[in-house]
Every structure is written in structure tokens, then in C-alpha cells.
Design a protein around this motif. Sequence first.
Motif, PDB file in Angstrom:
ATOM      1  N   ILE A   6       0.817  -1.216   0.000  1.00  0.00           N
ATOM      2  CA  ILE A   6       0.000   0.000   0.000  1.00  0.00           C
ATOM      3  C   ILE A   6       0.851   1.267   0.000  1.00  0.00           C
ATOM      4  O   ILE A   6       0.445   2.302  -0.531  1.00  0.00           O
ATOM      5  CB  ILE A   6      -0.997  -0.003   1.189  1.00  0.00           C
ATOM      6  CG1 ILE A   6      -2.152   0.987   0.937  1.00  0.00           C
ATOM      7  CG2 ILE A   6      -0.291   0.312   2.499  1.00  0.00           C
ATOM      8  CD1 ILE A   6      -3.050   0.614  -0.215  1.00  0.00           C
ATOM      9  N   LEU A   7       2.061   1.188   0.558  1.00  0.00           N
ATOM     10  CA  LEU A   7       2.942   2.360   0.566  1.00  0.00           C
ATOM     11  C   LEU A   7       3.488   2.686  -0.823  1.00  0.00           C
ATOM     12  O   LEU A   7       4.001   3.784  -1.045  1.00  0.00           O
ATOM     13  CB  LEU A   7       4.090   2.165   1.555  1.00  0.00           C
ATOM     14  CG  LEU A   7       3.731   2.464   3.010  1.00  0.00           C
ATOM     15  CD1 LEU A   7       4.832   2.007   3.957  1.00  0.00           C
ATOM     16  CD2 LEU A   7       3.440   3.945   3.213  1.00  0.00           C
ATOM     17  N   LYS A   8       3.361   1.777  -1.764  1.00  0.00           N
ATOM     18  CA  LYS A   8       3.723   2.087  -3.139  1.00  0.00           C
ATOM     19  C   LYS A   8       2.681   3.009  -3.781  1.00  0.00           C
ATOM     20  O   LYS A   8       2.967   3.676  -4.769  1.00  0.00           O
ATOM     21  CB  LYS A   8       3.847   0.797  -3.954  1.00  0.00           C
ATOM     22  CG  LYS A   8       5.001  -0.094  -3.528  1.00  0.00           C
ATOM     23  CD  LYS A   8       5.012  -1.396  -4.314  1.00  0.00           C
ATOM     24  CE  LYS A   8       6.143  -2.289  -3.839  1.00  0.00           C
ATOM     25  NZ  LYS A   8       6.137  -3.607  -4.544  1.00  0.00           N
ATOM     26  N   ASN A   9       1.483   3.010  -3.197  1.00  0.00           N
ATOM     27  CA  ASN A   9       0.386   3.806  -3.743  1.00  0.00           C
ATOM     28  C   ASN A   9      -0.003   4.999  -2.877  1.00  0.00           C
ATOM     29  O   ASN A   9      -0.786   5.843  -3.296  1.00  0.00           O
ATOM     30  CB  ASN A   9      -0.847   2.926  -3.940  1.00  0.00           C
ATOM     31  CG  ASN A   9      -0.619   1.832  -4.955  1.00  0.00           C
ATOM     32  OD1 ASN A   9      -0.057   0.791  -4.629  1.00  0.00           O
ATOM     33  ND2 ASN A   9      -1.022   2.055  -6.191  1.00  0.00           N
ATOM     34  N   CYS A  10       0.501   5.038  -1.639  1.00  0.00           N
ATOM     35  CA  CYS A  10       0.157   6.116  -0.706  1.00  0.00           C
ATOM     36  C   CYS A  10       1.416   6.845  -0.255  1.00  0.00           C
ATOM     37  O   CYS A  10       2.402   6.204   0.142  1.00  0.00           O
ATOM     38  CB  CYS A  10      -0.552   5.551   0.527  1.00  0.00           C
ATOM     39  SG  CYS A  10      -2.119   4.764   0.168  1.00  0.00           S
ATOM     40  N   ARG A  11       1.366   8.171  -0.307  1.00  0.00           N
ATOM     41  CA  ARG A  11       2.484   8.958   0.213  1.00  0.00           C
ATOM     42  C   ARG A  11       2.622   8.755   1.712  1.00  0.00           C
ATOM     43  O   ARG A  11       3.717   8.614   2.246  1.00  0.00           O
ATOM     44  CB  ARG A  11       2.253  10.432  -0.104  1.00  0.00           C
ATOM     45  CG  ARG A  11       3.444  11.333   0.163  1.00  0.00           C
ATOM     46  CD  ARG A  11       3.075  12.790  -0.132  1.00  0.00           C
ATOM     47  NE  ARG A  11       2.555  12.943  -1.459  1.00  0.00           N
ATOM     48  CZ  ARG A  11       1.498  13.699  -1.786  1.00  0.00           C
ATOM     49  NH1 ARG A  11       0.846  14.356  -0.830  1.00  0.00           N
ATOM     50  NH2 ARG A  11       1.079  13.795  -3.028  1.00  0.00           N
ATOM     51  N   TYR A  12       1.477   8.721   2.409  1.00  0.00           N
ATOM     52  CA  TYR A  12       1.427   8.438   3.848  1.00  0.00           C
ATOM     53  C   TYR A  12       0.392   7.347   4.091  1.00  0.00           C
ATOM     54  O   TYR A  12      -0.630   7.282   3.390  1.00  0.00           O
ATOM     55  CB  TYR A  12       1.017   9.677   4.648  1.00  0.00           C
ATOM     56  CG  TYR A  12       2.008  10.814   4.603  1.00  0.00           C
ATOM     57  CD1 TYR A  12       3.010  10.936   5.570  1.00  0.00           C
ATOM     58  CD2 TYR A  12       1.936  11.777   3.597  1.00  0.00           C
ATOM     59  CE1 TYR A  12       3.911  11.994   5.524  1.00  0.00           C
ATOM     60  CE2 TYR A  12       2.842  12.832   3.549  1.00  0.00           C
ATOM     61  CZ  TYR A  12       3.822  12.925   4.512  1.00  0.00           C
ATOM     62  OH  TYR A  12       4.723  13.956   4.472  1.00  0.00           O
ATOM     63  N   PHE A  13       0.662   6.529   5.097  1.00  0.00           N
ATOM     64  CA  PHE A  13      -0.330   5.531   5.505  1.00  0.00           C
ATOM     65  C   PHE A  13      -0.437   5.563   7.022  1.00  0.00           C
ATOM     66  O   PHE A  13       0.570   5.470   7.737  1.00  0.00           O
ATOM     67  CB  PHE A  13       0.055   4.130   5.035  1.00  0.00           C
ATOM     68  CG  PHE A  13      -1.063   3.136   5.207  1.00  0.00           C
ATOM     69  CD1 PHE A  13      -2.157   3.166   4.373  1.00  0.00           C
ATOM     70  CD2 PHE A  13      -1.038   2.203   6.225  1.00  0.00           C
ATOM     71  CE1 PHE A  13      -3.215   2.267   4.523  1.00  0.00           C
ATOM     72  CE2 PHE A  13      -2.082   1.306   6.392  1.00  0.00           C
ATOM     73  CZ  PHE A  13      -3.173   1.336   5.534  1.00  0.00           C
ATOM     74  N   ALA A  14      -1.661   5.729   7.512  1.00  0.00           N
ATOM     75  CA  ALA A  14      -1.931   5.807   8.958  1.00  0.00           C
ATOM     76  C   ALA A  14      -2.871   4.671   9.333  1.00  0.00           C
ATOM     77  O   ALA A  14      -3.878   4.450   8.652  1.00  0.00           O
ATOM     78  CB  ALA A  14      -2.548   7.154   9.310  1.00  0.00           C
ATOM     79  N   PHE A  15      -2.545   3.982  10.416  1.00  0.00           N
ATOM     80  CA  PHE A  15      -3.404   2.852  10.788  1.00  0.00           C
ATOM     81  C   PHE A  15      -3.428   2.652  12.294  1.00  0.00           C
ATOM     82  O   PHE A  15      -2.557   3.132  13.032  1.00  0.00           O
ATOM     83  CB  PHE A  15      -2.934   1.569  10.095  1.00  0.00           C
ATOM     84  CG  PHE A  15      -1.589   1.042  10.553  1.00  0.00           C
ATOM     85  CD1 PHE A  15      -1.499   0.099  11.568  1.00  0.00           C
ATOM     86  CD2 PHE A  15      -0.418   1.473   9.945  1.00  0.00           C
ATOM     87  CE1 PHE A  15      -0.273  -0.400  11.983  1.00  0.00           C
ATOM     88  CE2 PHE A  15       0.823   0.990  10.355  1.00  0.00           C
ATOM     89  CZ  PHE A  15       0.893   0.042  11.375  1.00  0.00           C
ATOM     90  N   SER A  16      -4.462   1.929  12.730  1.00  0.00           N
ATOM     91  CA  SER A  16      -4.564   1.489  14.117  1.00  0.00           C
ATOM     92  C   SER A  16      -4.811  -0.010  14.110  1.00  0.00           C
ATOM     93  O   SER A  16      -5.462  -0.546  13.204  1.00  0.00           O
ATOM     94  CB  SER A  16      -5.717   2.213  14.835  1.00  0.00           C
ATOM     95  OG  SER A  16      -6.949   1.964  14.191  1.00  0.00           O
ATOM     96  N   ILE A  17      -4.275  -0.682  15.147  1.00  0.00           N
ATOM     97  CA  ILE A  17      -4.392  -2.138  15.214  1.00  0.00           C
ATOM     98  C   ILE A  17      -4.290  -2.575  16.672  1.00  0.00           C
ATOM     99  O   ILE A  17      -3.490  -2.009  17.433  1.00  0.00           O
ATOM    100  CB  ILE A  17      -3.289  -2.812  14.356  1.00  0.00           C
ATOM    101  CG1 ILE A  17      -3.480  -4.328  14.281  1.00  0.00           C
ATOM    102  CG2 ILE A  17      -1.898  -2.457  14.850  1.00  0.00           C
ATOM    103  CD1 ILE A  17      -2.563  -5.001  13.271  1.00  0.00           C
TER     104      ILE A  17
END
Length: 232
Positions: free
Chosen positions: A127-138
Motif C-alpha cells: 500500500i505504501l507504493k500507492n500512498c504517500r502516507y499511511f496511517a493505521f490502528s491495530i
Amino acid sequence: MKANLFNEAAETYDSVSDVQVLSAARLVEMIRGCLSSSDVESIVDIGCGTGNASLELMKYYSTAEYFLCDISPRMIEKAREKIARHCNVRYFVADAERRDFAERYSLGISNLAMQWFESIDAFLEKILKNCRYFAFSIPTDESFSSLDLSSALIYPPVEKIKRVCEKCGEPIEFSTKKFELQFENSFALARYFRKLGAAAHSSIKSPPRGKTTLDYEIFFAIVRRRGANKHD
């Protein structure tokens, strides 16, 4: 299988999603501390459920284009109903782990969904190949410590999640927060999990008698694509 479980829970999900709503607010608060509205032109919401995280983001990133993705068609329908007034939204039903994302996004988010993935490492790298930033919770492995969930989903420890983030991109911010829910008995707890779509958790070995506390420890992260800047 997962799609069926969440389809069945779509009607009841919002009635028991207090932690999911609080987690979404916390995640958006972190994002706001890192990214201004001018930094975010497009957002993909992975495992969007009924749209809680995107609804929270829309308060602050109202001009962005939104793409909501979930494995459950019924969850997507519920999200569409809740977000009907916002015209700049596209929806698609897909298994995000197996989808080949062709689009580019300023920001990707995932609120309490990646624990269902087979490989967090592979998904984050993709997903980081398609998103400049990635934010998540887990949820972390410190969640549900009062229960025997050995036969259900095993959550990852904090240090492992951090290592995955560091391997796949450039971490911007990490944090953890605990949430608690109270239940009168084990039957109420089992109903909660079923309404949430977490059927694997509704078959608890040696369920606690009487009142019990369900403790969540949630890990939050914002990761930037390696080498990316705010406007690439």
C-alpha cells in the motif's frame, strides 16, 4: 468467509462500535498533527466498515477525494448511507490484501482492520507504493488479557508492528492507547463480538463469570513512503 461475517454484522456494527469510533478520532488527531489540508488531496480508507474513520477525516479534510474500500458489500452500503451528503466519495468492494491498487493517494488509512489480514508486512509494503502516507490502528497482543482467546485471532506485539513499519517505510509517529468496555456477563460479551463481526471471538474458552472488563490496547502509526515528500 470474512465478507460473510461482516455482511451479517453490518446492521448491528454501529450499535457496538464505541472503541472503533474512539480509535478513529485518535487516529485522525494524529494525522492532523502531521498533515495540513493542503497536503491531502486524496484518501483511501482500507477496511472502512460503516465509514467511521472517513467521517471523522471529512471534518478536517473536506476538499479531499475519498475512496472507501471494504470486503463486505453490506458495510459499504452502510457507509454510503452515512456519507450520502458528501459528494466527493467513491466506494469499492474488495479484499484489500489481494487488490492490485493502481491509483495513487496522498493518504491511506485503516482503522482497526489490519488485524484481520494474513500478512501485515506484505500489505503495508504494497500500500505504501500507492500512498504517500499511511496511517493505521491495530490491536496489540496486550488486548483482551482477561480472556482466553487462544483459539481465535492472535494480535501482534508492539515491537513487531514497529519493526514492520520501519522495514516498509519511514515512521512519522507511533503511539498506544488503552480502551475498556464493561460487560455484565459472558453472554453479553459474546453478543458484542457477534454484533461487531468478530465471530471468532464469540467462542471464548473458559469465559469469565459475572461482570468482566474487555481491555483493548491499540497501536497507532503514521508511516511515510520511503523517499517521499509532501508533494510527490
